[in-house]
Design an enzyme around this catalytic site. Structure first.
Site, PDB file in Angstrom:
ATOM      1  N   HIS A 179       0.857  -1.187   0.000  1.00 10.88           N
ATOM      2  CA  HIS A 179       0.000   0.000   0.000  1.00 10.88           C
ATOM      3  C   HIS A 179       0.885   1.226   0.000  1.00 10.88           C
ATOM      4  CE1 HIS A 179      -3.012   2.811   2.203  1.00 10.88           C
ATOM      5  NE2 HIS A 179      -3.185   2.883   0.901  1.00 10.88           N
ATOM      6  N   GLU A 217     -15.757   1.151   3.064  1.00 11.87           N
ATOM      7  CA  GLU A 217     -15.208   1.860   4.221  1.00 11.87           C
ATOM      8  C   GLU A 217     -16.244   2.744   4.907  1.00 11.87           C
ATOM      9  OE1 GLU A 217     -14.418   2.312   1.157  1.00 11.87           O
ATOM     10  OE2 GLU A 217     -14.200   4.414   0.618  1.00 11.87           O
TER      11      GLU A 217
END
Lengths: 684, 684
Positions: A382, A487
């Site tokens: 990431h 999310e």
């Protein structure tokens, strides 16, 4: 207000009138099946326009074409049609991965060269491609005596819908980038919209406006001028021209997908067909679609942190645990966020401390890479830039070298900052603030993808530029976020409503794969807050929301509690040879069937919105002469996203074959997932 | 879509949510009468917002404040309220000319200093002024360590209407500049609007959004984001920042006029009050409001030309004829268009051949100046730039010296080119394309006015920047066009509909005087095409559409045919000591009474739209104890804008006094004009 009817004005006065005067049709074209027709007109001031008809009925009324520049007169008036070329094409090409193995590109093309009659005598070409399911066009500005470099202030493209309707859209130029719920409003109540914008016209025809092959140009948004007329509104950059390029280039394609219904919009391949073919060659050795789990949901819920400290998520121990879980369940990859140095301060809008090849001291990168390899799992890195794009640019090669050295095949990037707040620092030290979809960032995102490709790494961009089909040209650009994903379901007060995914399928995802991160079977976010979904819907999302890389977003501990439903997540593939949309209405419901690549199995996903729904689905998509066991995951009795019964699920098996019908019953906030397991060979 | 209710998110997550989270009120203020209140809030991310209530009811919901820059992080989050100052003011000042002799400025002020809590720690001040009839605010960016120069990409100001309603608006950023008919749409169907935008809320309250004192800044337009929420959209320029200024400046005032009805909006003095006092001193010697005739209508109709040739309008003979006509009818000025060199080619969007001190050979400038002086008439010059603003800049002093030398007291300027096509050439030869309301042009227009003032010349700007009340500071900026005027009635197919002027009164003209050029008593344009008006309405426009300089737009030959109605045009003044709006609905009708300055006479103008209308008007505005003869010009029997009976007019006299009532009957497309001649002294 009255329409202008008879016109008899002194010539100069025409220039003052707000409505175009008399226009003559100067060119025509039609789609291969003849249903869609295009007319090109020039009015008596030399202003070109295009119009689109379907079955002889106006769909897009006369709509302007042209450019404004920051340093030269616009190209819009005083034009003549200098040349016309036509072409036809009918080819089929193969995707390395995708919703369909092969894609047919069947279109007619007309290329128009407009030239100014006097003064600068500049040429502007417009190429239209007519497909059976839509129209696309792009401009070409040839290099020429009076136009060696184009500093484009604005593109003057219009889209004038000939009738009203209902639009699904999210706003452009607001403080957030793309993470909005979709507005559903009358077409004439749209403000300024991002694309994809989807419209259901009063006549029932569905239209989606978007663009294809956004390269070295600014993203196009749609500003509604008046009534049902929209104009292109390019995303700004920090510089004066929204686009600055040497002449001799073509713009992205402006796409008008047309279908009788919502399902037809999804089955459209224009966006991919309008992109250049694969430039990366055979990628089968390094791009392998698949699922992943990851050190993430506990962070987004607020239980773990990206930053170092007592609650740091990306520790060696936690990641080993996820690797074990992935290996045990046949999941090929593990995402790790917050593994590197740079997260300790305020990283929203500020990624200048990020080091993409320096793990934190509690993350044993080398050891974990070896351990993952031993377990047959890869790690997904990431790279959170916090919007500090230049800072990331400075590390691209080292970052992807490091990723490749540690066995990472996919990297998820992030650009978490407000709209227009991307930090660009030029070599001379000058500071600029850029937009995520401005020309500079469009180039940045592609630079990242191209650099990653050198290291055989694929990119899953978050806070990305919108998807315009570049996955065809760069198949290592495997997915993007670019919308409200799971999310938001982590956050109390932020929950996506049940209709959200049925909006996404027919809007954003028409542009390409979205990394939505489904599969939260616990149906709970931070502090146990309830997600507005049933369990069966979470499973259905794996079929409905296509992405070659798909997360199983919940924690190993939660999956352990739901072994029955989790089986579907383990089974479902992420690469398909065929896709059929069986039914759907934008924002209401959709049922999609997909055939697993390299297999005879089919999968079906159906999702609804807040309403209870029943439909009969004919299993006509199944292979003829083959028997299947349908493994059905459906909403259980009383299932309802508003109650604890959201967890009610029934798992059952049924013998089926092509031509059978299944009743698909969706609970409020519900869904249904089915695996059709092919049994043996064909029966005849 | 659901509203966010309970909120419990990790702090970083707040940054991702599209809706502002919890906000605390940190400051409050109220109008002098207490009906309008203001609340200032900071949310838990330090984002400031303002909200406006009236009679305790929300009018503007929490609306954001801030700036984006091209080269620095935006100022919008992470702010704290560092300081608050309050002030009160109640003063009265006198206009050299206008709708009212004296204007009261009664307001409460609150000045808020916001400061970033960390990082750059920049300060942004916002000053609010609360009047009994509205709220205004402006930003101040003090010169400070981390902000010496502001390169503003966009102003983040929002206007979030707390309820829906109907809006009257014209589009921004389209190809024409300002010359649109007004849209009347639901508030949530507005696209991107120019200001003034006028709104009638569902509750009946009327609101007009505009700005005051637009100086060295870009014009503000209103982009609708979603629902009933608008955001500032500054007009672009050719450069990257829309505004570039050294810090230590204040923005224009953003104005929210509030009234119970349309009439109340017109009676609002906020725009003037928010401008700086007169900087030109005593102008009574050189600014003398009045009417004019001109060499124009025959050109706009296409019968004469601006260019030289057999049909050239501005010949010595023609102008002498107009001077004679003006002198014979007590009209103090004559406008002459096309008198100078530069009109022979295509002057639309190209004024580079214009020479503003060189008359054509068939225009005897010196002789005509002498002849006009002899006749007691002044000439009004015309400077058409064709949008070549830099070319005009280069001649400003010589042009106004020439004008003054020839006895011109007013010059009409013109910038006829498409939006965004103003030609700017810098001293280094670099070419730029500017917008009429971008910062560079805002400065250009004022430069013209300031230069003209040096030569005691007044300016009537056509294709201007919008009027934001600068006539207070520079009383030689006497009028503007900036909208669809009478010229559209010259053109077949271009005619203004009957409702147009009733729109203008309550929209554009709330910003200031418009040079509409009324009084075409022949009611016919090119090739005899019919104007959609009665004769009485043409007269009423002299009262309704305020401008200190007003044209009698028709030809002497036509006026000779209508001696009765023409008498009103001869009588009506253009300067007033008092104004009352007696009734009105936006776009439907309006009745205005005005008292002639330095006289006891009153005038009344009433106009309608396409509907027939009757109303009782109480003559409460007349001076108490005084007798009047009402000279009434009303629509005749059967008068109708759609038929030849548009010419039907009745002229009659009636003795009236304060407290009497008059029945005002308006024909379709009709109007009524009344002169109330005071008879002798007061009766008691």
């Amino acid at each position: 207000m009255k329409k202008l009817a008879a016109l008899a004005l002194p010539l100069f006065a025409l220039s003052l009138l707000p409505t175009a005067a008399r226009a003559d049709v100067v060119a025509k074209a039609a789609s291969p099946d003849g249903r869609i027709t295009l007319t090109i007109s020039l009015d008596n001031e030399g202003r070109p326009s295009y119009a689109v008809q379907r079955d002889g009925k106006a769909l897009i009324a006369d709509s302007r074409l042209g450019f404004m520049f920051t340093d030269a007169p616009k190209i819009e008036r005083n034009l003549t049609l200098a040349d016309t070329k036509t072409d036809k094409s009918d080819t089929t090409w193969t995707q390395p991965w995708g919703e369909w193995s092969s894609i047919r590109d069947h279109h007619n093309e007309i290329r128009l060269a407009f030239r100014e009659k006097s003064d600068l005598q500049r040429e502007m070409d417009v190429t239209f491609r007519l497909f059976d399911d839509g129209v696309a066009f792009r401009y070409t500005l040839p290099d020429q005596a009076n136009l060696h470099h184009a500093n484009i202030a604005e593109e003057l493209t219009q889209f004038a819908f000939a009738e009203g309707g209902t639009a699904w859209w999210k706003p452009a130029f607001e403080w957030n980038r793309e993470e909005y719920l979709y507005n559903r409003t009358p077409l004439d109540a749209v403000g300024t919209a991002q694309t994809v914008m989807t419209v259901k016209l009063a006549s029932g025809t569905h239209v989606a406006l978007h663009e294809a092959a956004l390269v070295d140009y600014a993203g196009m948004n749609l500003a509604r001028a008046q009534g049902n007329t929209f104009r292109a509104a390019l995303t700004p950059g920090s510089g004066a021209p929204k686009v600055s390029r040497d002449a001799g280039f073509s713009t992205p394609w402006r796409t008008i997908a047309i279908a009788d219904d919502a399902a037809g919009l999804y089955m459209n391949h224009m966006i991919l067909n309008l992109n250049e073919p694969n430039k990366l060659g055979d990628v089968s050795g390094w791009i392998k679609p698949g699922k992943f789990v990851g050190v993430w949901w506990n962070m987004i819920k607020g239980d773990w942190t990206w930053a170092r400290g007592p609650k740091h998520g990306a520790t060696t121990a936690n990641v080993r645990h996820y690797i074990d879980f992935a290996a045990a369940n046949g999941i090929p990859a593990v995402l790790v966020e917050g593994w590197n140095v740079g997260w300790d301060g305020n990283w929203f809008g500020n990624g200048k401390d990020m080091n993409f090849s320096q793990p934190t001291e509690d993350f044993d990168a080398d050891g974990l890479a070896a351990y993952a390899k031993l377990k047959g799992v890869t790690l997904i890195g990431h790279h959170e830039t916090g919007g500090s794009a230049s800072h990331y640019d400075g590390q691209l090669d080292s970052a992807f070298q490091w990723a490749a050295d540690h066995g990472e095949r996919v990297v998820k990037t992030g650009y978490v900052t407000d709209a227009g707040q991307i930090e660009r620092v030029d070599p001379d030290g000058s500071q600029h603030r850029e937009w995520h979809e401005g020309q500079w960032m469009v180039n940045h995102y592609l630079r990242v993808v191209q650099t990653a490709a050198k290291y055989k790494v694929s990119i899953d961009s978050h806070e990305p530029v919108k998807d315009t089909g570049l996955r065809r040209t760069y198949p290592n650009w495997v997915a993007r976020e670019g919308g409200r994903g799971m999310e938001y379901n982590a956050w109390i007060g932020g929950k996506n409503p049940p209709e959200h995914e049925a909006n996404l399928v027919f809007t954003q995802i028409l542009g390409g794969p979205m990394d939505f991160t489904p599969g939260v079977l616990s149906l709970s976010g931070s502090e146990g807050s309830a997600i507005q979904s049933t369990i069966a819907k979470q499973l259905a999302l794996y079929v409905v929301l296509y992405s070659p890389f798909v997360m199983a977003a919940d924690t190993p501990e939660n999956y352990a509690k739901y072994p029955g439903p989790f089986q579907f997540i383990k089974d479902v593939p992420t690469d398909w040879s065929d896709t059929r949309v069986l039914n759907g209405e934008v924002g209401d419901y959709v049922t999609i069937a997909r055939k697993a690549k390299g297999s005879n199995d089919w999968y079906l996903g159906a999702i609804g919105d807040e309403e209870e729904r029943s439909s009969q689905v004919k299993l006509d998509f199944l292979d003829a002469g083959r028997r299947y066991t349908a493994e059905i995951y459906r909403d259980g009795p009383g299932a309802d996203y508003r109650t604890e019964a959201r967890h009610a699920i029934v798992i059952e098996k049924k013998a089926v074959k092509k031509g059978d019908a299944l009743s698909i019953d969706l609970a409020p906030g519900g869904g249904q997932a089915i695996r059709f397991v092919a049994i043996g060979g064909k029966t005849r």
